[in-house]
Design a protein around this motif. Sequence first.
Motif, PDB file in Angstrom:
ATOM      1  N   LYS A   3      28.155  63.481  53.332  1.00 16.75           N
ATOM      2  CA  LYS A   3      28.933  64.551  52.712  1.00 16.75           C
ATOM      3  C   LYS A   3      30.433  64.349  52.888  1.00 16.75           C
ATOM      4  O   LYS A   3      31.231  64.783  52.078  1.00 16.75           O
ATOM      5  N   ARG A   4      30.814  63.690  53.963  1.00 15.41           N
ATOM      6  CA  ARG A   4      32.246  63.455  54.176  1.00 15.41           C
ATOM      7  C   ARG A   4      32.819  62.537  53.112  1.00 15.41           C
ATOM      8  O   ARG A   4      34.003  62.553  52.838  1.00 15.41           O
ATOM      9  N   ALA A   5      31.948  61.702  52.519  1.00 18.29           N
ATOM     10  CA  ALA A   5      32.411  60.753  51.501  1.00 18.29           C
ATOM     11  C   ALA A   5      32.106  61.230  50.091  1.00 18.29           C
ATOM     12  O   ALA A   5      32.337  60.514  49.140  1.00 18.29           O
ATOM     13  N   SER A   6      31.522  62.465  49.957  1.00 14.40           N
ATOM     14  CA  SER A   6      31.109  62.931  48.645  1.00 14.40           C
ATOM     15  C   SER A   6      31.971  64.056  48.108  1.00 14.40           C
ATOM     16  O   SER A   6      31.664  64.648  47.089  1.00 14.40           O
ATOM     17  N   SER A   7      33.054  64.392  48.802  1.00 13.03           N
ATOM     18  CA  SER A   7      33.922  65.484  48.368  1.00 13.03           C
ATOM     19  C   SER A   7      35.159  64.954  47.666  1.00 13.03           C
ATOM     20  O   SER A   7      35.386  63.747  47.601  1.00 13.03           O
ATOM     21  N   TYR A   8      35.948  65.878  47.144  1.00 15.06           N
ATOM     22  CA  TYR A   8      37.171  65.523  46.431  1.00 15.06           C
ATOM     23  C   TYR A   8      38.372  66.019  47.242  1.00 15.06           C
ATOM     24  O   TYR A   8      38.473  67.193  47.557  1.00 15.06           O
ATOM     25  N   ALA A   9      39.269  65.110  47.579  1.00 11.62           N
ATOM     26  CA  ALA A   9      40.430  65.459  48.399  1.00 11.62           C
ATOM     27  C   ALA A   9      41.392  66.340  47.602  1.00 11.62           C
ATOM     28  O   ALA A   9      41.472  66.241  46.380  1.00 11.62           O
ATOM     29  N   PRO A  10      42.145  67.208  48.299  1.00 12.78           N
ATOM     30  CA  PRO A  10      43.115  68.057  47.598  1.00 12.78           C
ATOM     31  C   PRO A  10      44.394  67.288  47.275  1.00 12.78           C
ATOM     32  O   PRO A  10      45.136  66.880  48.172  1.00 12.78           O
TER      33      PRO A  10
END
Length: 413
Positions: A7-14
Amino acid sequence: MEVSVDKRASSYAPRNLLNAEQLKDGIRQRSQGRDDEVPVQSWLLNHFYRHLVGNFEPARRIQTLEEAGVTLGTEALPNWVAGYFSATAKTPTETSSETLATLVWIDPLDPQLLHQEALLVEFLTSRKGTALEGKLDRITCPQALALWEKEHAQMSARVDQGWRQSSTEALTTTVTCAEHSWVELRPDSALLRAEMAFESYVMRHCLGQFANRRALTGGYGERYAEAVEQQGMRVFSLRDAQGQPHITVSLIIQGNGALTVEQVKGKQNRPPVERYFQDLLLFLNAIGTDQQTPADCIAIGIARTESGWLRIEDVSDPEAQTRLVARYPQLFYRLDAPSAMVEWLVAARQSDLLLEVSPQAPSVKYATRHIFKKTPWPPRQADDPRYQTEGVPWTDMSPALAEEIAAWQTRTR
């Protein structure tokens, strides 16, 4: 099918994007041009777009309001940009973390972006008829990329199980080169799918990677096989005297019969080896294509021009150079002798490229001197006519540069 991704690699950074509408319009236009199905187009405009905004690493970071204006060129700055830089000037306690998110600009035609989009379209299209077909919106872009990598790793591990014999009955010789020949995989051949499997086995790519290797159906291979069988695509292979492939080229057949180059792949989906470039150019010019240049060709330094397919270094016509750089600014550094018009175009639209290739036109050198952060020349007298152009004084111009500009203008009149 459950998607298991960190999950840490599946999100979109702000992050904040300076050219958001331009980037989204590019995704939409390419998707419509490919006739992507509605779920695929929606996914690209949602998850792929958010991935680019938050995670795309070649993004250019914008540090100042002035830099934002120069980056957009003639386009008006969005209203929120001035407020963004005002907020960043405040102390951390006065500004929210969201406001302080990095401001970036992304080249809508960056080769890495186009390559990533192409493989994602390939992945999404191959989901048709599977358990994931109706669940695309639940898959983030990083998860899709991880699944693509996992599936291709599995295909590589199973490659020995998919051996097929090449057959001349499935091929038509199209263009003969000095040492190699270009053959087309015949859409009407009963051995088409087996030939596609052979091409994939040797080249280690997914053209003929079928989910059912015994029946040659399903998976990535099904997509390409159907496109060829229904005469929506043509597939060509550069073969040596022993019948071994070295380059695979796929072309889309447009409604008016025109051919658009879709992909140009070497082994393992890598760029073709340079020693085959001349054979590739000979083929592309012989087969006849429209004006489109895919990311694969941009990456190896060849492009479609008004006079045909050429290596970027061989594009010498000023008008052809201008059209090429206007569409693909990143190719500027590959031109052997860029025209003054091209240098002015780059200076206006993406001046940071001049850090890689110094301008040759003296007037462009002078106009962009601040980019190189050189020590300014001693100021001159404002009323000295040697340092004026149309009545405007150039107070930091050296005598040598003044003479160089004057001589260059005389030669180009």
